[in-house]
Design a protein around this motif. Structure first.
Motif, PDB file in Angstrom:
ATOM      1  N   CYS A  74       0.877  -1.165   0.000  1.00 29.96           N
ATOM      2  CA  CYS A  74       0.000   0.000   0.000  1.00 29.96           C
ATOM      3  C   CYS A  74       0.915   1.216   0.000  1.00 29.96           C
ATOM      4  CB  CYS A  74      -0.910  -0.004   1.228  1.00 29.96           C
ATOM      5  SG  CYS A  74      -2.025   1.415   1.279  1.00 29.96           S
ATOM      6  N   THR A  75       0.906   1.967  -1.098  1.00 32.32           N
ATOM      7  CA  THR A  75       1.801   3.098  -1.266  1.00 32.32           C
ATOM      8  C   THR A  75       0.995   4.335  -1.628  1.00 32.32           C
ATOM      9  OG1 THR A  75       3.532   1.612  -2.081  1.00 32.32           O
ATOM     10  CG2 THR A  75       3.799   3.962  -2.554  1.00 32.32           C
ATOM     11  N   LEU A  91      -1.647   3.268  -4.341  1.00 29.62           N
ATOM     12  CA  LEU A  91      -1.373   2.043  -5.070  1.00 29.62           C
ATOM     13  C   LEU A  91      -1.502   0.904  -4.073  1.00 29.62           C
ATOM     14  CD1 LEU A  91      -0.470   0.860  -7.766  1.00 29.62           C
ATOM     15  CD2 LEU A  91       1.880   1.120  -6.993  1.00 29.62           C
ATOM     16  N   LEU A  92      -2.390  -0.044  -4.360  1.00 31.42           N
ATOM     17  CA  LEU A  92      -2.675  -1.131  -3.422  1.00 31.42           C
ATOM     18  C   LEU A  92      -2.603  -2.465  -4.155  1.00 31.42           C
ATOM     19  CD1 LEU A  92      -3.710  -1.940  -0.554  1.00 31.42           C
ATOM     20  CD2 LEU A  92      -6.027  -1.707  -1.466  1.00 31.42           C
ATOM     21  N   ARG A 147      -4.230  -5.682  -8.424  1.00 36.30           N
ATOM     22  CA  ARG A 147      -3.490  -4.430  -8.322  1.00 36.30           C
ATOM     23  C   ARG A 147      -4.474  -3.287  -8.521  1.00 36.30           C
ATOM     24  NH1 ARG A 147       0.674  -6.658 -12.297  1.00 36.30           N
ATOM     25  NH2 ARG A 147       0.891  -8.791 -11.578  1.00 36.30           N
ATOM     26  N   LEU A 148      -4.472  -2.341  -7.608  1.00 32.82           N
ATOM     27  CA  LEU A 148      -5.445  -1.251  -7.661  1.00 32.82           C
ATOM     28  C   LEU A 148      -4.763   0.106  -7.556  1.00 32.82           C
ATOM     29  CD1 LEU A 148      -8.051  -2.713  -5.138  1.00 32.82           C
ATOM     30  CD2 LEU A 148      -8.237  -2.715  -7.630  1.00 32.82           C
ATOM     31  N   TRP A 149      -5.259   1.039  -8.342  1.00 33.15           N
ATOM     32  CA  TRP A 149      -4.917   2.452  -8.193  1.00 33.15           C
ATOM     33  C   TRP A 149      -6.201   3.136  -7.753  1.00 33.15           C
ATOM     34  CZ3 TRP A 149      -1.476   5.873  -7.224  1.00 33.15           C
ATOM     35  CH2 TRP A 149      -1.711   7.210  -7.480  1.00 33.15           C
ATOM     36  N   LEU A 150      -6.162   3.782  -6.599  1.00 38.75           N
ATOM     37  CA  LEU A 150      -7.354   4.386  -6.008  1.00 38.75           C
ATOM     38  C   LEU A 150      -7.200   5.890  -5.893  1.00 38.75           C
ATOM     39  CD1 LEU A 150      -6.888   1.665  -3.573  1.00 38.75           C
ATOM     40  CD2 LEU A 150      -9.225   1.948  -4.331  1.00 38.75           C
ATOM     41  N   GLU A 151      -8.212   6.595  -6.366  1.00 37.48           N
ATOM     42  CA  GLU A 151      -8.318   8.039  -6.203  1.00 37.48           C
ATOM     43  C   GLU A 151      -9.683   8.324  -5.593  1.00 37.48           C
ATOM     44  OE1 GLU A 151      -7.761   9.555 -10.140  1.00 37.48           O
ATOM     45  OE2 GLU A 151      -5.596   9.227 -10.103  1.00 37.48           O
ATOM     46  N   ILE A 161      -8.749   2.100 -10.646  1.00 37.62           N
ATOM     47  CA  ILE A 161      -8.252   1.374 -11.807  1.00 37.62           C
ATOM     48  C   ILE A 161      -7.603   0.105 -11.280  1.00 37.62           C
ATOM     49  CG2 ILE A 161      -6.694   1.385 -13.791  1.00 37.62           C
ATOM     50  CD1 ILE A 161      -6.913   4.504 -13.668  1.00 37.62           C
ATOM     51  N   GLY A 162      -8.059  -1.018 -11.755  1.00 38.12           N
ATOM     52  CA  GLY A 162      -7.505  -2.297 -11.334  1.00 38.12           C
ATOM     53  C   GLY A 162      -6.939  -3.054 -12.517  1.00 38.12           C
TER      54      GLY A 162
END
Length: 192
Positions: free
Chosen positions: A85-86, A93-94, A114-118, A123-124
């Protein structure tokens, strides 16, 4: 909007999945190429979620259209991942992992998501199908989907844990059997 359709249940593991979630558990599907245009919407509730198969021919172009920096794209499409988790810029970024429950697979051969979270966008990227993601898709079809990106992570983590529980219980039973065998072996050796 001409690129929206009704919230019919897509295949459990579609190669490209694009939803606009309404913040109440429901969603509509969106054409994959419309995701980038809608990615920065200012809706007071809800968010958009696009989940891409890494090796799909459209994935590189779809990720590029989302205006992600190279660090995020590289992390989402890496060959090897580790749980992480960054916090990066305005997102997170998870990487999570789940037990491999695909037919013929070994459960310990973990599968990453892999996930990008806003704030209003997720976005996975996936390489191999993960049943926990299929569970989320089914929940959305029942209008019981996540209401925010944080709720998506919470629901996904819960489904990963629920799906892992039978495998963990089986491993615990094997460990108990091994411990019992060692105990019996030591007891027998003390008697001789």
């Amino acid at each position: 909007m001409g690129d929206q359709t009704t919230p019919a249940l897509p295949a459990i593991h579609p190669e490209i999945l694009t939803f606009v979630l309404d913040g109440k558990g429901g969603a509509i599907t969106l054409a994959p190429e419309a995701f980038a245009k809608s990615a920065h919407h200012d809706a007071p509730t809800g968010f958009i979620w696009q989940h891409l198969k890494r090796d799909h021919p459209q994935t590189p172009a779809l990720l590029a259209a989302c205006e992600l920096d190279s660090f995020v794209i590289d992390a989402l499409t890496a060959d090897e991942t580790r749980p992480r988790c960054t916090v990066h810029g305005r997102g997170i970024l998870l990487n999570l992992r789940g037990v491999n429950l695909n037919p013929g697979a070994e459960p310990e051969d973990m599968i990453s998501v892999r996930l990008w979270l806003e704030e209003h966008r997720v976005i996975g990227v996936w390489v191999r199908p993960l049943q926990a993601t299929g569970d989320l898709i089914a929940a959305i079809a029942r209008a019981e989907g996540p209401v925010s990106p944080g709720d998506l992570v919470a629901k996904l983590a819960l489904r990963l844990a629920d799906r892992a529980e039978p495998s963990v219980a089986a491993l615990n039973e094997q460990i108990d059997d091994l411990e019992e065998g060692i105990w019996e072996f030591e007891t027998d050796n003390r008697r001789t």
